[in-house]
Design an enzyme around this catalytic site. Structure first.
Site, PDB file in Angstrom:
ATOM      1  N   ARG A  40      47.749 -16.229   1.297  1.00  0.00           N
ATOM      2  CA  ARG A  40      48.684 -17.182   0.700  1.00  0.00           C
ATOM      3  C   ARG A  40      50.129 -16.842   1.041  1.00  0.00           C
ATOM      4  O   ARG A  40      51.015 -16.917   0.198  1.00  0.00           O
ATOM      5  CB  ARG A  40      48.503 -17.215  -0.810  1.00  0.00           C
ATOM      6  CG  ARG A  40      47.138 -17.713  -1.217  1.00  0.00           C
ATOM      7  CD  ARG A  40      47.021 -17.799  -2.698  1.00  0.00           C
ATOM      8  NE  ARG A  40      45.685 -18.262  -3.070  1.00  0.00           N
ATOM      9  CZ  ARG A  40      45.227 -18.271  -4.297  1.00  0.00           C
ATOM     10  NH1 ARG A  40      45.990 -17.859  -5.277  1.00  0.00           N
ATOM     11  NH2 ARG A  40      44.006 -18.694  -4.544  1.00  0.00           N
ATOM     12  N   CYS A  41      50.366 -16.491   2.263  1.00  0.00           N
ATOM     13  CA  CYS A  41      51.675 -16.048   2.733  1.00  0.00           C
ATOM     14  C   CYS A  41      52.196 -17.052   3.754  1.00  0.00           C
ATOM     15  O   CYS A  41      51.414 -17.695   4.453  1.00  0.00           O
ATOM     16  CB  CYS A  41      51.520 -14.666   3.372  1.00  0.00           C
ATOM     17  SG  CYS A  41      53.001 -13.996   4.147  1.00  0.00           S
ATOM     18  N   GLY A  42      53.489 -17.163   3.862  1.00  0.00           N
ATOM     19  CA  GLY A  42      54.070 -18.019   4.884  1.00  0.00           C
ATOM     20  C   GLY A  42      53.706 -17.590   6.295  1.00  0.00           C
ATOM     21  O   GLY A  42      53.767 -18.386   7.234  1.00  0.00           O
ATOM     22  N   THR A  44      50.652 -16.467   7.060  1.00  0.00           N
ATOM     23  CA  THR A  44      49.205 -16.586   7.190  1.00  0.00           C
ATOM     24  C   THR A  44      48.758 -17.275   8.480  1.00  0.00           C
ATOM     25  O   THR A  44      47.734 -16.903   9.041  1.00  0.00           O
ATOM     26  CB  THR A  44      48.601 -17.261   5.944  1.00  0.00           C
ATOM     27  OG1 THR A  44      48.920 -16.449   4.802  1.00  0.00           O
ATOM     28  CG2 THR A  44      47.093 -17.400   6.039  1.00  0.00           C
TER      29      THR A  44
END
Length: 167
Positions: A40-42, A44
């Site tokens: 759930r990371c930018g 990803t």
């Protein structure tokens, strides 16, 4: 930047997704790309480039090793089963993804404690700064560190991989 480490990285145990134990020596002779991943990371979308590298170089002695980490703003909150399902269905990941780890702090995984001794291109070592920090480990044991915003297919990473492929 290449820097020898004090402990043999190949012998440090870590936990597999199914609860077993592995070491980097299980991948002896391969160029390895160790990366702390998060769903759930930018950053990803880097999974796509990691998988492209895996597919491009796997038959020549290269392996990506993914280590989920929830230390950065809780961006990997799921169970290991949830993570594996997400990686497979969303990104088509075929490279090994291991059990969740801490990369910083007193409970950091031993592998990461050792990897963090390596300096990056700016000469900085120490804490992992964010998700998707990359460490390329050559078959000879040298380590090259690339920070999170350096994409997996960056020419600097590809150059190190290609220069050390065993076949």
């Amino acid at each position: 930047m290449t820097e020898a480490t004090t402990t043999d990285l190949r012998e440090i145990p870590f936990q597999t997704a199914d609860g077993g134990t592995a070491t980097l020596s299980d991948y002896a002779g391969n160029v390895l790309l160790v990366v702390n991943v998060a769903s759930r990371c930018g950053l990803t979308p880097q999974y796509e480039q990691l998988e492209q590298l895996q597919r491009a170089y796997a038959d020549r002695g290269f392996t990506v090793l993914g280590f989920p980490c929830n230390q950065f703003m809780g961006q990997e909150p799921g169970s290991i089963d949830d993570i594996l399902e997400y990686c497979s269905t969303t990104w088509g990941v075929t490279f090994p993804v291991f059990d969740k780890v801490n990369v910083n702090g007193g409970k950091a995984a031993p592998l990461y404690k050792e990897l963090k001794r390596t300096r990056d291109a700016d000469g900085k070592k120490g804490r992992v700064g964010w998700n998707f920090e990359k460490f390329v480990i050559t078959p000879e044991g040298s380590v090259h560190r690339f920070r999170s915003k350096v994409k997996p297919d960056d020419p600097a990473i590809v150059e190190v991989i290609e220069a050390h492929l065993p076949r």
